[in-house]
Scaffold this motif. Sequence first.
Motif, mmCIF file in Angstrom:
data_model
loop_
_atom_site.group_PDB
_atom_site.id
_atom_site.type_symbol
_atom_site.label_atom_id
_atom_site.label_comp_id
_atom_site.label_asym_id
_atom_site.label_seq_id
_atom_site.Cartn_x
_atom_site.Cartn_y
_atom_site.Cartn_z
ATOM 1 N N GLY A 45 -11.718 -5.764 -6.352
ATOM 2 C CA GLY A 45 -11.310 -4.939 -5.225
ATOM 3 C C GLY A 45 -10.167 -5.607 -4.487
ATOM 4 O O GLY A 45 -9.608 -6.616 -4.932
ATOM 5 N N ILE A 46 -9.815 -5.090 -3.333
ATOM 6 C CA ILE A 46 -8.625 -5.584 -2.650
ATOM 7 C C ILE A 46 -8.781 -7.035 -2.204
ATOM 8 O O ILE A 46 -7.817 -7.806 -2.222
ATOM 9 C CB ILE A 46 -8.257 -4.669 -1.460
ATOM 10 N N ILE A 47 -10.003 -7.462 -1.841
ATOM 11 C CA ILE A 47 -10.205 -8.859 -1.454
ATOM 12 C C ILE A 47 -10.103 -9.778 -2.670
ATOM 13 O O ILE A 47 -9.396 -10.791 -2.651
ATOM 14 C CB ILE A 47 -11.560 -9.035 -0.749
ATOM 15 N N GLY A 48 -10.794 -9.432 -3.743
ATOM 16 C CA GLY A 48 -10.714 -10.237 -4.949
ATOM 17 C C GLY A 48 -9.291 -10.307 -5.488
ATOM 18 O O GLY A 48 -8.819 -11.366 -5.914
ATOM 19 N N GLY A 64 -11.603 -2.277 -8.126
ATOM 20 C CA GLY A 64 -12.977 -2.336 -7.659
ATOM 21 C C GLY A 64 -13.578 -0.967 -7.433
ATOM 22 O O GLY A 64 -13.116 0.037 -7.977
ATOM 23 N N VAL A 65 -14.613 -0.921 -6.592
ATOM 24 C CA VAL A 65 -15.334 0.320 -6.320
ATOM 25 C C VAL A 65 -15.079 0.806 -4.897
ATOM 26 O O VAL A 65 -14.705 1.961 -4.672
ATOM 27 C CB VAL A 65 -16.850 0.126 -6.540
ATOM 28 N N ALA A 66 -15.256 -0.062 -3.920
ATOM 29 C CA ALA A 66 -15.110 0.362 -2.525
ATOM 30 C C ALA A 66 -13.662 0.658 -2.164
ATOM 31 O O ALA A 66 -13.369 1.624 -1.462
ATOM 32 C CB ALA A 66 -15.674 -0.711 -1.594
ATOM 33 N N THR A 67 -12.724 -0.156 -2.652
ATOM 34 C CA THR A 67 -11.331 -0.024 -2.234
ATOM 35 C C THR A 67 -10.733 1.351 -2.544
ATOM 36 O O THR A 67 -10.141 1.979 -1.656
ATOM 37 C CB THR A 67 -10.479 -1.141 -2.876
ATOM 38 N N PRO A 68 -10.852 1.884 -3.769
ATOM 39 C CA PRO A 68 -10.244 3.190 -4.036
ATOM 40 C C PRO A 68 -10.885 4.337 -3.261
ATOM 41 O O PRO A 68 -10.287 5.402 -3.141
ATOM 42 C CB PRO A 68 -10.451 3.380 -5.546
ATOM 43 N N ASN A 69 -12.098 4.123 -2.759
ATOM 44 C CA ASN A 69 -12.808 5.182 -2.033
ATOM 45 C C ASN A 69 -12.745 4.997 -0.524
ATOM 46 O O ASN A 69 -13.518 5.605 0.215
ATOM 47 C CB ASN A 69 -14.274 5.220 -2.478
ATOM 48 N N SER A 70 -11.818 4.167 -0.068
ATOM 49 C CA SER A 70 -11.739 3.880 1.360
ATOM 50 C C SER A 70 -10.669 4.718 2.036
ATOM 51 O O SER A 70 -9.807 5.311 1.383
ATOM 52 C CB SER A 70 -11.436 2.394 1.582
ATOM 53 N N PHE A 71 -10.692 4.742 3.358
ATOM 54 C CA PHE A 71 -9.695 5.461 4.149
ATOM 55 C C PHE A 71 -8.384 4.690 4.210
ATOM 56 O O PHE A 71 -7.339 5.248 4.506
ATOM 57 C CB PHE A 71 -10.256 5.683 5.561
ATOM 58 N N ALA A 72 -8.433 3.378 3.957
ATOM 59 C CA ALA A 72 -7.242 2.525 3.850
ATOM 60 C C ALA A 72 -6.467 2.449 5.161
ATOM 61 O O ALA A 72 -5.258 2.605 5.193
ATOM 62 C CB ALA A 72 -6.340 2.995 2.704
ATOM 63 N N TRP A 73 -7.167 2.140 6.236
ATOM 64 C CA TRP A 73 -6.564 2.047 7.565
ATOM 65 C C TRP A 73 -6.440 0.584 7.947
ATOM 66 O O TRP A 73 -7.436 -0.132 8.017
ATOM 67 C CB TRP A 73 -7.457 2.801 8.554
ATOM 68 N N VAL A 74 -5.228 0.121 8.179
ATOM 69 C CA VAL A 74 -4.978 -1.256 8.601
ATOM 70 C C VAL A 74 -4.870 -1.273 10.119
ATOM 71 O O VAL A 74 -3.975 -0.650 10.694
ATOM 72 C CB VAL A 74 -3.690 -1.804 7.960
ATOM 73 N N ASN A 75 -5.778 -1.997 10.783
ATOM 74 C CA ASN A 75 -5.842 -1.905 12.235
ATOM 75 C C ASN A 75 -6.601 -3.080 12.827
ATOM 76 O O ASN A 75 -7.278 -3.828 12.126
ATOM 77 C CB ASN A 75 -6.537 -0.608 12.641
ATOM 78 N N ALA A 76 -6.497 -3.196 14.145
ATOM 79 C CA ALA A 76 -7.325 -4.145 14.900
ATOM 80 C C ALA A 76 -8.056 -3.404 16.013
ATOM 81 O O ALA A 76 -8.268 -3.931 17.101
ATOM 82 C CB ALA A 76 -6.460 -5.261 15.477
ATOM 83 N N SER A 77 -8.433 -2.177 15.735
ATOM 84 C CA SER A 77 -9.014 -1.283 16.741
ATOM 85 C C SER A 77 -10.531 -1.286 16.733
ATOM 86 O O SER A 77 -11.160 -1.785 15.796
ATOM 87 C CB SER A 77 -8.532 0.150 16.491
#
Length: 289
Positions: A13-16, A40-53
């Motif tokens: 996934g994106i971390i690995g 990976g599995v979680a990464t392609p199914n995520s909203f993909a929002w980069v934030n500190a909110s």
Amino acid sequence: MSSPKQVIVIGAGIIGASIAWHLTKAGAQVTVVSESGAGGVATPNSFAWVNASWGNPEIYFQLRIRAMSEWTRLAKDVPGLPFAWCGGLCFDLPPDRLEAYAAEHSSWGYGIERVDAKRAGEIEPNLVAPPDFAVYVAEEGVELPLDTPPGLIVHSRPHRKLLNGLVHAERLHMRQTAEGRIIAGSDFAGGDPGEDPEAAARQLFAVTKAALRGADELELDFHTVGYRPTPVDGFPVISRADGVGGLYIAVMHSGITLAPAVGLFAAREILEGERDVLLTPYGLERFAR
């Protein structure tokens, strides 16, 4: 001359992927092991929002804001990485809580603009009902190409541009990819799909269409249900495992935001034994106390 360190990264996934990339760049010999293949599995199914909110204590905010700056660095280091600082328009909290969030995060240096309905309509002109009060963070972003509690996300067929950035309305979070797909969830992590995910997806997509002007021809293409690994206290585990030689653990829910910083910090700690101070609260040992 010493031979390069050999490291096995489990999970793609994106971390690995980030840890493997940073290790390789630092001169290690890396093998990636993953049943699911690249992404990976979680990464392609995520909203993909980069934030500190949202809901972050200041100590976690500081790690996330550093990770946002590392995304800028990574985008320069990896030519063609499809990433955009598109901004986020948020109004999914009651006005008093939204104001409290804005005041707190502004005091920490987060670039928050309080906006009225006129300004919200300028930012996202295709919203059917611009909010009377919202906050806008211009420096939030998305990783554009991305087509454990379960999280239902719906994906439209490609469509002409309807959204300029991220929109976080009550029970509806939306963004549009570079190829024109509208991606939506009842929140950024995706909502509970219930016992009938297909029916829930159709209902969510209907709400999405109703929220946007010019969406009459928008068509549902597919939905995903992602399962995101999340430590029990909600915060990352990024550390060696005491008593297990050679084992380093990096698991978290906010992988999209944290990936470039975690990759950099983990590679340094694995290869050089140097632990970044921002990782201090996120050791595995906290669960043994």
